[in-house]
Design an enzyme around this catalytic site. Structure first.
Site, PDB file in Angstrom:
ATOM      1  N   VAL A  67      -3.357  -3.831   1.345  1.00 46.42           N
ATOM      2  CA  VAL A  67      -1.894  -3.721   1.263  1.00 46.42           C
ATOM      3  C   VAL A  67      -1.336  -3.744  -0.153  1.00 46.42           C
ATOM      4  CG1 VAL A  67      -1.620  -4.780   3.547  1.00 46.42           C
ATOM      5  CG2 VAL A  67      -1.504  -6.220   1.491  1.00 46.42           C
ATOM      6  N   HIS A  68      -2.202  -3.838  -1.169  1.00 48.17           N
ATOM      7  CA  HIS A  68      -1.693  -3.993  -2.537  1.00 48.17           C
ATOM      8  C   HIS A  68      -0.611  -5.084  -2.581  1.00 48.17           C
ATOM      9  CE1 HIS A  68      -2.880   0.278  -4.212  1.00 48.17           C
ATOM     10  NE2 HIS A  68      -3.902  -0.556  -4.172  1.00 48.17           N
ATOM     11  N   ALA A 118       4.180  -2.229  -0.138  1.00 43.60           N
ATOM     12  CA  ALA A 118       4.701  -0.892   0.145  1.00 43.60           C
ATOM     13  C   ALA A 118       3.567   0.107   0.322  1.00 43.60           C
ATOM     14  CB  ALA A 118       5.630  -0.442  -0.988  1.00 43.60           C
ATOM     15  N   HIS A 119       2.321  -0.383   0.210  1.00 46.21           N
ATOM     16  CA  HIS A 119       1.149   0.481   0.335  1.00 46.21           C
ATOM     17  C   HIS A 119       0.210  -0.123   1.363  1.00 46.21           C
ATOM     18  CE1 HIS A 119       1.851   1.065  -4.283  1.00 46.21           C
ATOM     19  NE2 HIS A 119       2.753   1.710  -3.557  1.00 46.21           N
ATOM     20  N   GLN A 120      -0.064   0.608   2.417  1.00 44.60           N
ATOM     21  CA  GLN A 120      -1.029   0.151   3.423  1.00 44.60           C
ATOM     22  C   GLN A 120      -2.145   1.186   3.533  1.00 44.60           C
ATOM     23  OE1 GLN A 120       2.494   0.470   4.861  1.00 44.60           O
ATOM     24  NE2 GLN A 120       2.861  -1.351   3.606  1.00 44.60           N
TER      25      GLN A 120
END
Length: 721
Positions: free
Chosen positions: A460-461, A638-640
């Site tokens: 997920v960053h 915001a990144h998955q």
């Protein structure tokens, strides 16, 4: 124990919680607030006084909005849990358990409620910390988003005190009306099919059905339609034309998964994922970074995915960069936040670079997280999907794919449900899941795939935020959002996990996000903090996570995320946090704030020689007082990525190197689910590139199948379920 709809007593407790978080100040407090900000540039004292007297009860329909959200976006079990909580807080035994006093929460006076609510933030019990974080977020979101009618139209009564303009003031100006801007915009409704359209006269079939319209779905639709194949793109979200974007935080929720309210099960992680035509490419921040060489080498050497270091990858990357117009160097303009990050890094000798932008012209939009009103951001709506439409691709929006249909382990189409609840089967030669890393594993599971790693390996960053308060106006809502990146905390030389470190970037910051990210101490402190908003500059610390989580489907069909921050990743975030603090101090920050449940701000001494010592003590306090414990600090994603990863065999992952699932032939995946490990940079360019390669494999498969007809012998049309 109550069940059924919320009662008046439940709503009374809910109101007591909301009016504890956001309350009007006394005359003495209002005067003190004015004195604290008097003399600041651009501050209207009349607006500050008005703001000081605002309370939650001044927001028309706010309670009703919460109740409606609860009833529409929570599962039966979650709603029952909420009712149980309201019941506990309005009974003596329950209140004693949660507040330490037998007096029902709503019957306590305001000062008592403030003490209790503040105490929940630092409680040793996770349940109480979750209560604090949840109700604080709900109250902050509504306080800064709910609009009231005014002379200039609907606006939040909180905006005037900080000079926030609301929607982009240029929204309907020359940038929007210019012929070239209007030409970039495309109305996909002319190419959109209804359920009746695809089922009439025995039903339509397609060469390829693509589920999802973000980066992966867009580039795949473009490539396959370019080969002359019939393509149907199905999107569960809506299409919003650039002219219809309201550029308001509240309405922008319709562009996101679960209206922007998606969290992990324990509420410690807040996730943003696009859910509209164009997917994440519609709402992302334009940051366009190539896949790092060390990531490509890891994927090729550790996971055996040799294409990642092949000329084919380089060719796809080059094509993608040109098509989305990645702009770099001096052509990129910077807002104040990015200028602060660059200047601070330069003064400290930290590495930094200009982050490429997928934009046309000198893009200055600070509202792109709510959609680009000028079609300057080169997301799929103005590139790949638009090109696909010109070649005959068709679209269905507000339509959910229930499952992929397959016979004898071959995909033959999909079962869909439209907004009215009607279902039908649509047939095709191949099916491509491009729903993103949150939804693709759910679709695969609903379709009967059993591979044990589907939904696992979720990366997920994870992000934390540090905010600096300056004595000059920054206006963090203005200008390009993310144009600078520093790798000072990248951990490139770490022996155990090289390059699993953190990067420094800048976020999009609009009022409710700022409010939610600040610690809550009292109604006075909350308002005092918000008055710092226009003077603030934030840095996000983004970790390339070594650990992972998982995603399943809840009872309402939403992603249910479990994520435990790995100790390695916590240390990476801490390293990046310290570097970010130093950057802000180097640029003149007077105070620093950590997005936690209640950690004190650091007020920096005027003496330059003492600032680093004060920072070290503050950082030590954050650690020793437990503010780095998961659930006590704000963590965002915001990144998955990674939930249906590419693999060289069934035993190492659910999807082959060509993007095809091992279990069902002709069922492909094309989105960030494919990443074996996190990209370590904003994943848009990486996703475009990998999916462009997958699209070529799908095209080759369709060429092999030429002459075959999709199986529509059992096409069905179902009435509302």
């Amino acid at each position: 124990m109550p069940n059924g709809p919320l009662t008046k007593d439940d709503v009374r407790v809910l109101r007591a919680l909301m009016t504890t978080v956001v309350a009007p100040l006394s005359d003495a407090e209002a005067e003190a607030l004015c004195e604290e900000v008097r003399g600041r540039p651009g501050v209207s004292m009349a607006e500050v006084k008005r703001f000081a007297k605002l309370g939650f009860d001044d927001l028309p329909g706010a309670l009703e909005m919460i109740v409606e959200e609860l009833e529409s976006s929570t599962s039966e079990a979650e709603f029952a849990d909420f009712q149980r909580l309201m019941w506990l807080l309005r009974t003596s035994p329950g209140s004693l358990l949660l507040t330490g006093t037998p007096t029902p929460f709503a019957d306590l006076d305001a000062k008592q409620r403030v003490v209790i609510f503040r105490g929940w933030a630092t409680s040793m019990f996770e349940t109480k910390r979750v209560l604090h974080a949840t109700f604080k977020a709900i109250a902050m979101k509504l306080f800064y988003r709910v609009l009231v009618d005014g002379k200039a139209g609907p606006a939040s009564p909180t905006w005037g005190a900080v000079g926030y303009p609301g929607p982009d003031p240029e929204q309907r100006g020359p940038r929007f009306t210019a012929p070239e801007a209007q030409e970039r915009m495309y109305d996909f409704r002319r190419d959109t099919l209804s359920l009746d359209d695809v089922t009439a006269n025995g039903g339509r079939s397609f060469d390829a059905i693509i589920v999802g319209s973000g980066c992966g779905g867009g580039v795949t639709a473009d490539y396959l339609s370019g080969l002359g194949y019939s393509v149907l793109v199905i999107e569960k979200g809506d299409f919003v034309h650039a002219s219809e974007l309201e550029l308001l935080e509240e309405s922008a929720g319709n562009l996101y998964e679960k209206k922007g309210l998606l969290t992990s099960v324990d509420r410690s992680l807040f996730l943003l994922a696009g859910s509209c035509l164009g997917g994440g490419s519609t709402v992302n921040w334009s940051c366009s970074l190539d896949t790092p060489h060390y990531v490509r080498e890891e994927w090729a050497n550790v996971f055996g995915l040799k294409e990642m270091c092949s000329p084919k990858f380089a060719e796809s990357l080059d094509y993608i960069r040109k098509r989305v117009n990645v702009t770099e160097g001096d052509a990129v303009v910077h807002n104040n936040q990015n200028q602060i990050l660059m200047n601070g890094c330069k003064k400290l000798g930290y590495p930094y670079k200009v982050a490429g932008q997928n934009v046309i012209g000198p893009h200055r939009c600070g509202w792109c997280t709510q959609g680009c009103p000028y079609a300057e951001k080169q997301g799929t709506l103005v590139t790949f999907l638009k090109d696909a439409a010109a070649r005959g691709a068709r679209f269905m929006t507000s339509t959910k794919v229930i499952r992929v249909l397959h016979r004898r382990d071959r995909a033959i189409g999909v079962e869909v449900e439209d907004a009215e609840g009607r279902r039908a089967a649509i047939y095709s030669k191949v099916v491509v899941s491009s729903c993103g890393a949150m939804q693709t594993p759910l679709l695969l599971r609903r379709s009967g795939l059993h591979h044990p790693s589907i939904g696992q390996n979720l990366r997920v960053h994870p992000v934390v935020i540090v905010t600096g308060i300056f004595d000059r106006r920054i206006h963090p809502w203005e200008g390009p959002i993310m144009t600078t990146v520093s790798t000072v905390a990248d951990r490139s030389s770490d022996r155990c996990a090289p390059h699993y470190g953190a990067k420094l970037e800048t976020p999009s910051v609009h009022p409710s996000m700022f409010g939610i990210s600040q610690p809550w101490k009292s109604p006075y402190q909350t308002k005092r903090s918000f008055l710092d908003y226009p003077f603030s500059s934030s840095v996000i610390v983004l970790s390339r996570d070594y650990g992972s989580g998982s995603v399943e489907e809840d009872a309402l069909g939403f992603p249910s995320v479990t994520y435990k921050l790995h100790e390695h990743d916590k240390k990476a975030l801490q390293d990046g946090f310290k570097a970010a603090c130093k950057v802000l101090i180097a640029e003149g920050a007077k105070e620093l704030s950590f997005g936690s449940l209640g950690a004190e701000r650091l007020v920096l001494p005027d003496d330059e020689e003492k600032k680093m010592g004060a920072l070290d003590k503050w950082i030590q306090m954050l650690e020793s007082d437990g503010w780095w414990q998961q659930g006590k600090f704000g963590m965002f994603s915001a990144h998955q990525m990674g939930t249906a990863k590419l693999s060289t065999s069934y035993f190492s992952g659910p999807v082959s190197q060509k993007g095809e699932t091992w279990e069902v032939k002709n069922l492909f995946v094309a989105d960030t689910s494919l990443f074996p490990t996190p990209s370590g940079v904003n994943p848009m360019i990486t996703c475009f590139t990998i999916c462009h390669m997958v699209a070529q494999h799908i095209g080759a498969r369709l060429q092999e199948m030429e002459g075959e007809n999709p199986d529509s012998s059992k096409l069905t049309f179902c009435s509302k379920m």
